[in-house]
Write an enzyme that holds these catalytic residues in place. Structure first.
Site, PDB file in Angstrom:
ATOM      1  CG  ASP A  98      -1.946   1.124   1.190  1.00 38.86           C
ATOM      2  OD1 ASP A  98      -2.155   1.717   0.112  1.00 38.86           O
ATOM      3  OD2 ASP A  98      -2.531   1.426   2.237  1.00 38.86           O
ATOM      4  CG  ASP A 277      -3.969   4.525  -3.648  1.00 40.48           C
ATOM      5  OD1 ASP A 277      -3.129   4.108  -2.836  1.00 40.48           O
ATOM      6  OD2 ASP A 277      -5.196   4.421  -3.472  1.00 40.48           O
TER       7      ASP A 277
END
Ligand SMILES: *[C@@H]1O[C@H](CO)[C@@H](O)[C@H](O)[C@H]1NC(C)=O
Ligand SMILES: *[C@@H]1O[C@H](CO)[C@@H](O)[C@H](O)[C@H]1NC(C)=O
Ligand SMILES: *[C@@H]1O[C@H](CO)[C@@H](O)[C@H](O)[C@H]1NC(C)=O
Ligand SMILES: *[C@@H]1O[C@H](CO)[C@@H](O)[C@H](O)[C@H]1NC(C)=O
Ligand SMILES: *[C@@H]1O[C@H](CO)[C@@H](O)[C@H](O)[C@H]1NC(C)=O
Length: 405
Positions: A98, A277
């Site tokens: 992440d 992202d």
């Protein structure tokens, strides 16, 4: 309610199984970690709704006090994980890759095993959600990516209980150290794994290379690779071109960049800030840009999934969607704009339908956070997250123009 819906995520996964880490040679000052792709087969009905909620929580996170923005994942479609060892000898945890958060977490689905390298700092972490909260304790411990890539005294948050998040055992936080501010009690900031690799001279520059293979390749073991300290030229078909991190907030709190987007020759989003992202599946753009894209493609919004759908005739006429980043054009081919059709059945989607991966961020442009380039973009372009030089780079790969979807 947050936890009950998350529970859905945990159960049905089409996992490709875990793959082993394979180190590159040491003398290059970098080393790689193989990552696996997982596909959540029940989630697509909630994918858009949940990802949009996550994006809103990133956008409105408080960055100067509670660190609340540092934890919120909702990988309801496709996600990538890495096997990371913690302790001596290591216990392996399947961690979500992440770049949208920066603390590294493990929790009870694969219990943390304290060993002689584990030190409890006595600091606590609390994460508050709309409907609840959970707590964790900070430990410092040895983290093993590969035998050649071991971090000493890495801060790990061990959560006592995170209901339902069983699809992975924690999070490998690859965002900037700024996002750790005040996330741990009595601590201003927490060095991230990349900070420590650099400080401990395991890598020669604070650079992370991310290579994701398209989701439709999920049968293959080799679903992607993280390179710490550099990038992997062998999978690239163009040089890496960089753009400075954006100065526009709130995108600037993350891996934020400026970009504009064109459908064919028509501008759908004028130059604005947003983020890159690895915690989002789709590509999200400001509502006004989304409406332009929908009308140009003639797509219909499917009320059940929240995804755009197009007919075969519209697919045949689809134009390239070009992302202009720092003067370089990155074109998403028609095939790159559609959801992998081979996954429709597994995801409970209509197997005869064609879904688009461009979606609505949920608010108009001009907010300082007008797009999210998620996996659908990152599967087509290698991405380089360069902390040392405060920039993000992209390169074409064999997947850029492939017809994998
Ligand atoms: C985290 O995301 C969920 C949706 O997935 C949302 O309901 C919740 O409010 C978010 N939490 C924070 C702290 O923003
Ligand atoms: C910690 O434990 C490992 C194996 O369990 C051992 O190899 C190592 O020497 C120990 N280290 C210390 C400092 O005791
Ligand atoms: C953080 O520490 C302060 C004092 O050091 C304490 O009052 C507070 O309860 C702690 N917060 C949590 C979440 O443990
Ligand atoms: C990004 O866009 C903003 C707003 O147009 C501008 O102020 C800034 O200079 C641009 N470039 C960077 C690197 O932030
Ligand atoms: C599935 O998609 C096809 C092609 O778009 C469409 O004709 C059909 O009505 C859809 N079926 C359902 C159950 O929505």
């Amino acid at each position: 309610m947050y936890f009950p819906t998350i529970t859905l995520l945990s159960s049905l996964l089409l996992s490709s199984g875990f793959v082993h880490a394979s180190p590159l040679s040491r003398d290059t000052g970098k080393a790689s970690l193989t990552i696996s792709i997982k596909i959540n087969t029940v989630g697509v009905g909630q994918l858009v709704e949940k990802e949009r909620a996550r994006i809103q929580s990133l956008k409105y996170a408080t960055h100067d006090s509670s660190g609340r923005g540092s934890f919120n994942v909702s990988n309801y479609g496709v996600f990538y994980t890495a096997e990371v060892g913690v302790g001596t000898p290591p216990t392996y945890h399947t961690l979500l890759v992440d770049t949208g958060s920066s603390n590294t977490w493990v929790w009870a689905s694969q219990p943390y095993v304290a060993t002689n390298s584990s030190v409890n700092t006595g600091n606590s972490v609390s994460v508050t959600y709309g409907s609840g909260a959970f707590y964790g304790e900070e430990w410092l411990d040895t983290v093993t990516f590969t035998p050649d890539l071991v971090i000493d005294q890495q801060s790990i948050v061990v959560a006592s209980r995170v209901a339902g998040l069983n699809a992975f055992d924690g999070i490998l936080g690859l965002g900037s150290v700024d996002q750790t501010h005040n996330s741990v009690n009595n601590t201003f900031e927490v060095p991230t794994v990349t900070d420590n690799l650099y400080a401990q001279r395991k890598i020669s520059q604070q650079v992370l290379g991310v290579f994701f293979s398209p989701a439709s390749d999920s049968e293959h073991d080799n679903s992607g690779e993280l390179v710490f300290g550099g990038y992997d030229k062998s999978v690239m078909t163009s040089p890496v071109r960089y753009v400075p991190l954006t100065t526009t907030t709130p995108a600037a709190y993350y891996w934020g960049i400026n970009q504009s987007i064109y459908y064919g020759k028509i501008m759908v989003l004028s130059s604005t800030a947003g983020i890159v992202d690895t915690g989002s599946t789709l590509i999200y753009i400001a509502s006004d840009a989304f409406q332009r894209y929908q009308s140009l493609t003639g797509a219909t919004l499917d009320p059940i999934t929240g995804l755009l759908t197009i007919t075969s005739a519209q697919y045949a006429n689809l134009q390239t969607l070009t992302f202009n980043i720092g003067g370089t054009s990155y074109g998403l081919t028609p095939n790159a704009q559609i959801w992998p059709r081979s996954l429709n059945a597994a995801m409970g989607l209509n197997t005869s339908a064609i879904y688009l991966v461009i979606n609505d961020i949920g608010s108009g442009s001009g907010s300082g956070f007008d797009f999210v380039n998620g996996y659908s973009f990152l599967q087509r372009f290698y991405s380089v997250f360069d902390t040392t030089n405060q920039r993000v780079g992209f390169a074409e790969t064999v997947h850029t123009k492939s017809n994998s979807n």
